[in-house]
Scaffold this active site. Sequence first.
Site, mmCIF file in Angstrom:
data_model
loop_
_atom_site.group_PDB
_atom_site.id
_atom_site.type_symbol
_atom_site.label_atom_id
_atom_site.label_comp_id
_atom_site.label_asym_id
_atom_site.label_seq_id
_atom_site.Cartn_x
_atom_site.Cartn_y
_atom_site.Cartn_z
ATOM 1 N N ARG A 63 10.896 27.196 -17.056
ATOM 2 C CA ARG A 63 11.117 25.749 -17.219
ATOM 3 C C ARG A 63 10.010 25.019 -16.459
ATOM 4 O O ARG A 63 9.878 25.198 -15.250
ATOM 5 C CB ARG A 63 12.491 25.371 -16.670
ATOM 6 C CG ARG A 63 12.763 23.881 -16.639
ATOM 7 C CD ARG A 63 14.179 23.585 -16.139
ATOM 8 N NE ARG A 63 14.431 22.158 -16.090
ATOM 9 C CZ ARG A 63 14.469 21.441 -14.962
ATOM 10 N NH1 ARG A 63 14.293 22.018 -13.787
ATOM 11 N NH2 ARG A 63 14.695 20.146 -15.005
ATOM 12 N N HIS B 212 9.416 14.640 -15.558
ATOM 13 C CA HIS B 212 10.030 15.046 -14.293
ATOM 14 C C HIS B 212 9.688 13.934 -13.280
ATOM 15 O O HIS B 212 9.069 14.178 -12.249
ATOM 16 C CB HIS B 212 9.472 16.403 -13.851
ATOM 17 C CG HIS B 212 10.321 17.121 -12.839
ATOM 18 N ND1 HIS B 212 11.132 18.180 -13.147
ATOM 19 C CD2 HIS B 212 10.490 16.929 -11.517
ATOM 20 C CE1 HIS B 212 11.744 18.619 -12.063
ATOM 21 N NE2 HIS B 212 11.366 17.866 -11.048
ATOM 22 N N GLU C 72 16.854 14.847 -13.903
ATOM 23 C CA GLU C 72 17.772 14.172 -12.966
ATOM 24 C C GLU C 72 17.463 12.692 -12.741
ATOM 25 O O GLU C 72 17.174 12.270 -11.618
ATOM 26 C CB GLU C 72 17.879 14.916 -11.635
ATOM 27 C CG GLU C 72 16.602 15.188 -10.892
ATOM 28 C CD GLU C 72 16.821 15.902 -9.544
ATOM 29 O OE1 GLU C 72 17.515 16.931 -9.508
ATOM 30 O OE2 GLU C 72 16.283 15.417 -8.540
ATOM 31 N N ASN D 229 21.220 20.225 -12.357
ATOM 32 C CA ASN D 229 20.540 20.665 -11.129
ATOM 33 C C ASN D 229 21.588 20.639 -10.026
ATOM 34 O O ASN D 229 22.171 19.582 -9.758
ATOM 35 C CB ASN D 229 19.400 19.712 -10.748
ATOM 36 C CG ASN D 229 18.301 19.678 -11.800
ATOM 37 O OD1 ASN D 229 18.295 20.488 -12.730
ATOM 38 N ND2 ASN D 229 17.363 18.759 -11.650
ATOM 39 N N TYR E 152 22.731 22.141 -6.065
ATOM 40 C CA TYR E 152 22.337 22.870 -4.855
ATOM 41 C C TYR E 152 23.480 23.092 -3.878
ATOM 42 O O TYR E 152 23.616 24.166 -3.324
ATOM 43 C CB TYR E 152 21.185 22.131 -4.157
ATOM 44 C CG TYR E 152 19.906 22.209 -4.959
ATOM 45 C CD1 TYR E 152 19.022 23.264 -4.777
ATOM 46 C CD2 TYR E 152 19.607 21.277 -5.941
ATOM 47 C CE1 TYR E 152 17.859 23.375 -5.528
ATOM 48 C CE2 TYR E 152 18.450 21.379 -6.706
ATOM 49 C CZ TYR E 152 17.581 22.430 -6.489
ATOM 50 O OH TYR E 152 16.444 22.547 -7.249
ATOM 51 N N GLU F 115 18.504 23.960 -12.364
ATOM 52 C CA GLU F 115 17.955 24.188 -11.019
ATOM 53 C C GLU F 115 19.078 24.610 -10.097
ATOM 54 O O GLU F 115 20.148 24.006 -10.096
ATOM 55 C CB GLU F 115 17.327 22.908 -10.447
ATOM 56 C CG GLU F 115 16.047 22.485 -11.098
ATOM 57 C CD GLU F 115 15.435 21.252 -10.414
ATOM 58 O OE1 GLU F 115 15.756 20.996 -9.230
ATOM 59 O OE2 GLU F 115 14.652 20.561 -11.074
HETATM 60 C C1 NOJ Z 1 15.409 18.579 -7.877
HETATM 61 C C2 NOJ Z 1 14.084 18.171 -8.418
HETATM 62 O O1 NOJ Z 1 14.157 18.189 -9.808
HETATM 63 C C3 NOJ Z 1 12.949 19.055 -7.955
HETATM 64 O O2 NOJ Z 1 11.765 18.406 -8.278
HETATM 65 C C4 NOJ Z 1 13.077 19.350 -6.491
HETATM 66 O O3 NOJ Z 1 12.007 20.126 -6.040
HETATM 67 C C5 NOJ Z 1 14.384 20.055 -6.240
HETATM 68 N N1 NOJ Z 1 15.466 19.201 -6.641
HETATM 69 C C6 NOJ Z 1 14.616 20.463 -4.811
HETATM 70 O O4 NOJ Z 1 14.689 19.339 -4.004
#
Ligand code: NOJ
Length: 493
Positions: free
Chosen positions: A100, A144, A190, A329, A331, A396
């Site tokens: 990606r 992006h 995002e 995305n 985390y 992500e």
């Molecule tokens: C989301 C973003 O899309 C990406 O650019 C970034 O590096 C990561 N989060 C980690 O922060």
Amino acid sequence: MKIMLHLLLLSCLFSSSPLVSGVGNFTRDDFPSGFIFGSGTSAYQVEGAALEDGRTPSIWDTYAYEGMYGGGNGDVACDQYHKYKEDVRLMSETNLEAYRFSISWSRLIPNGRGPVNEKGLQYYNNLIDELISHGIEPHVTLSHSDLPQALEDEYAGWLNRKIVEDFTAYADVCFKAFGDRVLHWTTLNEPNVFIIGGYDEGFLPPRHCSIPFICRPGNSSTEPYIAGHNMLLAHASAVSLYRTKYKPTQHGTIGFNTYTFGLSPFSNSEEDLAAVQRLLTFYVGWLIDPLIFGDYPDIMKNIVGTRLPAFTEDEANLVKGSADFIGINHYTTIIVKNKDNNSKSPFMSFSNDIGVTVFFPDSAPKGQFPVMPEGLYKILEHFKQFYGNPPIYIHENGQQMPRNGTLNDTPRVEYFEAFIGTVLDSIRNGSNIIGYFAWSLLDGLELLSGYKGGFGLYYVDLDDKERSRYPKYSQQWYAKFLQKSSSKDRAVI
Ligand code: NOJ
């Protein structure tokens, strides 16, 4: 020398670690046929060659030159522009099935609209061809968040309705040039995060906000909603173009991407539970509800009132159903507490409209995310139940660690094991998840931490002019996990 020691350490680690020979209680073959595993990056974070071959600055370049990355910038970054062949070989060695990446709009169309840069076309054609010749699917994001600075200067970028036409024309160039080989498109990455950071709180490009002196003059109570509306219209317009002009012959899919947090209430009080619901609505529902239902959520309409743009009937019809899939995305999980009126800022803003205080659970070493995959499970359950189970890519997911040259990133391996296992649990529970992309292939320029933190499967030595890449433990782990079993061939989507 530093690297040699790390490599030595790494080889000892591999020969003794139980994690490399077994990857938890699941294997690649436990995932449904057609499920795709990959890794990702984005243009400005890894490409470099920012000033070469006709590319012009984006709003990320400007942000970097203003010192927002602690002096770091993407002028060279990981130099993927010159090293794409090596990177595709590394992807192949990691057994990636998909990559990606994003296209730099200002590399392809330097003025944001108008003439196309042949060198830009050539670069992405080369990258795509290289991926395909290694059997790696290209999954391409059109924007992006690196809007051409030319459009920001000319008409304030996403705040102006003109952006819809220019974004669609840019998408047209991409579909026409690359769509014979690219079958997986995402319009925007995002937007929720970039709008809140860029137009409400002002800590991301283009750094607008209402609070004097910490950002460029903006209006945090209206601009986030205007930018969001224009992004939805731009997305939907590009999708409509793709579906009418290209899909009948190219047969690809096109979707949208959103950032999600796992959300955990501070207490079980009615106020905190309502705060979680409000945050979910403002953070996710704001841009996803229109794609599924054709309108903004009622909670938002009630709170934001006339500051929230309204869809005309034609716009609603264009936006509704305009995503073949949703990319997520994800985390970590945050704790959410209700904010009473007394503790709100004197400036009206998107954040004040939500009315919550959030914080990370105190459970991770400094610089790392708390590993709380149950938060992802709940979000996936929400997409299944509330949005009718659309196809989902985990676009992500990864662990940030200090970027100090160490290749022993065991916490990242533990993170991947936990989250990939949870994705499998969600699939078994009926969620329509069709792919997973580890963030990220390389230690690139990071949004908030510049080059101080990294997510990469590969460490990139910035002190070395060659930008040499070194595999981390997580790369070995992922490669092992994705190794094709001889008995069971993976089906192609
Ligand atoms: C989301 C973003 O899309 C990406 O650019 C970034 O590096 C990561 N989060 C980690 O922060």
